[in-house]
Design an enzyme around this catalytic site. Structure first.
Site, PDB file in Angstrom:
ATOM      1  N   GLU A  55       2.402 -28.024  47.954  1.00  0.00           N
ATOM      2  CA  GLU A  55       2.787 -27.298  49.161  1.00  0.00           C
ATOM      3  C   GLU A  55       2.557 -28.134  50.415  1.00  0.00           C
ATOM      4  O   GLU A  55       3.376 -28.121  51.343  1.00  0.00           O
ATOM      5  CB  GLU A  55       1.997 -25.991  49.266  1.00  0.00           C
ATOM      6  CG  GLU A  55       2.221 -25.029  48.112  1.00  0.00           C
ATOM      7  CD  GLU A  55       1.211 -25.179  46.992  1.00  0.00           C
ATOM      8  OE1 GLU A  55       0.816 -24.149  46.412  1.00  0.00           O
ATOM      9  OE2 GLU A  55       0.824 -26.336  46.694  1.00  0.00           O
ATOM     10  N   LEU A 207      -5.680 -46.385  19.848  1.00  0.00           N
ATOM     11  CA  LEU A 207      -5.582 -45.102  20.546  1.00  0.00           C
ATOM     12  C   LEU A 207      -5.484 -45.262  22.057  1.00  0.00           C
ATOM     13  O   LEU A 207      -6.198 -44.624  22.839  1.00  0.00           O
ATOM     14  CB  LEU A 207      -6.760 -44.191  20.183  1.00  0.00           C
ATOM     15  CG  LEU A 207      -6.865 -43.777  18.706  1.00  0.00           C
ATOM     16  CD1 LEU A 207      -7.966 -42.757  18.531  1.00  0.00           C
ATOM     17  CD2 LEU A 207      -5.549 -43.241  18.180  1.00  0.00           C
ATOM     18  N   GLU A 298      -4.483 -37.275  16.633  1.00  0.00           N
ATOM     19  CA  GLU A 298      -3.917 -38.208  15.651  1.00  0.00           C
ATOM     20  C   GLU A 298      -5.024 -38.501  14.648  1.00  0.00           C
ATOM     21  O   GLU A 298      -5.920 -39.291  14.916  1.00  0.00           O
ATOM     22  CB  GLU A 298      -3.426 -39.497  16.317  1.00  0.00           C
ATOM     23  CG  GLU A 298      -2.208 -39.296  17.199  1.00  0.00           C
ATOM     24  CD  GLU A 298      -1.545 -40.610  17.595  1.00  0.00           C
ATOM     25  OE1 GLU A 298      -1.617 -41.579  16.804  1.00  0.00           O
ATOM     26  OE2 GLU A 298      -0.956 -40.667  18.684  1.00  0.00           O
TER      27      GLU A 298
END
Length: 367
Positions: A55, A207, A298
């Site tokens: 906003e 990862l 995972e």
């Protein structure tokens, strides 16, 4: 009655909100469009946590044109002092005539109070425009605020005959390059990437998130989480050498093993065991206290299967490759106890689409 243009302006605000997909965590992704006399006079989105809200960015672009305008916001404006001032006060001060919110904010500090404050100040309000789309964009934030747990997205890759690795354990690569790029985008939008100790020992994964070909240190790296009930993670594991934070959750207290890992920069947290295993629901509740919205899972068949049977997985993303691996290869999920057709776990398929040479199936567990 909802004015006909509300949907088109809110759709534009949702597209803006999506620009913060990788950067706003732990805050929600929010977009705002200011419209006056049928013309867009300002727009903005929440670009990153700690920065101005959507906003505020839209009001700055609109300037004096904000007086008498309608603000389309994908989430109810905040009415409390956080790292930034309340957006309700900024909208009132700017002279906005109407605020249309896609959905109310599930944050208990707001939860309808923002719209109420606007109405009290003489600003017209409406809500519920494209609410489902807005909630989907911030599913993790909504779940954390309402249930205290993150949204868990489980990524799986399999052959057409439902196999994830050869009997020897060989699994690279089941899916193609396009699917692997897609997975990196899912990782990058997440608060954390979670795996189990068996995957660490068997695959030695990194990862990290590398969407669009970026190198690992050019974007915010999600926290890496290892569930390791007995502290078996080796100090030379690849993911411990990667940029970003690693959190290891265990169920035992061992000063020597803990010290070996903390010297590698790992944060080790001990939670109570349940039947010699980590209490997975308690793990997710703990992650909620860390303000984690989305956890990308995972892991191997055992951990994924346990979370699924405990109804702790919110979404399955399955990449199906166009090949067969044979009946001796390893299955997708370990689901002990399923012995009859009436014990099946029913899924709701929400989306199926081609990703390169593979198919991506997005599903949720049916109620």
């Amino acid at each position: 009655m909802t004015p006909v243009n509300d949907h088109s302006y809110m759709a534009r605000a949702l597209r803006l909100a999506g620009r913060g997909l990788l950067t706003t965590d732990p805050n929600p992704r929010v977009g705002c469009v200011l419209v006056k006399a049928g013309e867009v006079v300002g727009e903005g989105w929440h670009e990153r946590a700690g920065g101005p809200h959507a906003e505020i960015n839209a009001l700055q672009e609109a300037g004096e044109q904000a007086v008498g305008a309608t603000a389309y916001v994908t989430l109810e404006p905040c009415c409390h002092q956080g790292r930034t001032p309340p957006c309700t006060e900024a909208l009132i001060t700017a002279g906005v005539a109407c605020v249309v919110a896609a959905m109310e904010d599930p944050n208990p500090q707001v939860a309808g109070k923002g719209l109420s404050a606007l109405r009290h100040a003489g600003v017209d309000t409406r809500s519920g425009v494209l609410a489902a789309e807005a909630e989907q964009l911030n599913a993790g934030f909504v779940k954390r605020m309402s249930q205290g747990q993150p949204w868990v997205r489980c990524k799986l890759a399999m052959s057409v005959d439902g196999r994830t690795a050869m009997a020897s354990g060989e699994s690279q690569w089941i899916s193609g390059e396009a699917a692997r790029r897609d997975v990196h985008r899912l990782r990058a939008r997440s608060s954390a990437i979670m795996t189990g100790i068996e995957t660490v020992l068997a695959d030695d994964p990194s990862l990290t998130a590398r969407p669009g070909g970026e190198t690992g240190d050019e974007i915010r790296q999600p926290v890496r989480i290892i569930l390791d009930s007995r502290l078996r993670t080796p100090a030379d594991a690849k993911l411990l050498q990667m940029p970003g934070k690693t959190l290891l959750i265990t169920g035992v207290v061992d000063a020597d093993k803990t010290d070996r890992l903390t010297r590698k920069g790992v944060e080790v947290v001990t939670l109570p065991l349940q039947d010699q295993r980590l209490d997975l629901a308690a793990v997710l509740q703990y992650l909620g206290t860390l303000e984690m919205n989305e956890v990308h899972l995972e892991a191997g068949a055992t951990l994924c299967g346990a979370l699924l049977q405990a109804r702790l997985i919110d979404e399955l993303v399955i990449y199906m490759a166009s090949h067969l691996m044979g009946n001796a290869a390893r299955g997708l999920l370990a689901l002990p106890g399923l012995e009859s057709m009436d014990q099946r776990i029913q899924l709701s398929i929400n989306d199926i689409r081609a990703v390169g040479d593979d198919w991506r199936i997005t599903a949720t567990v049916a109620n």
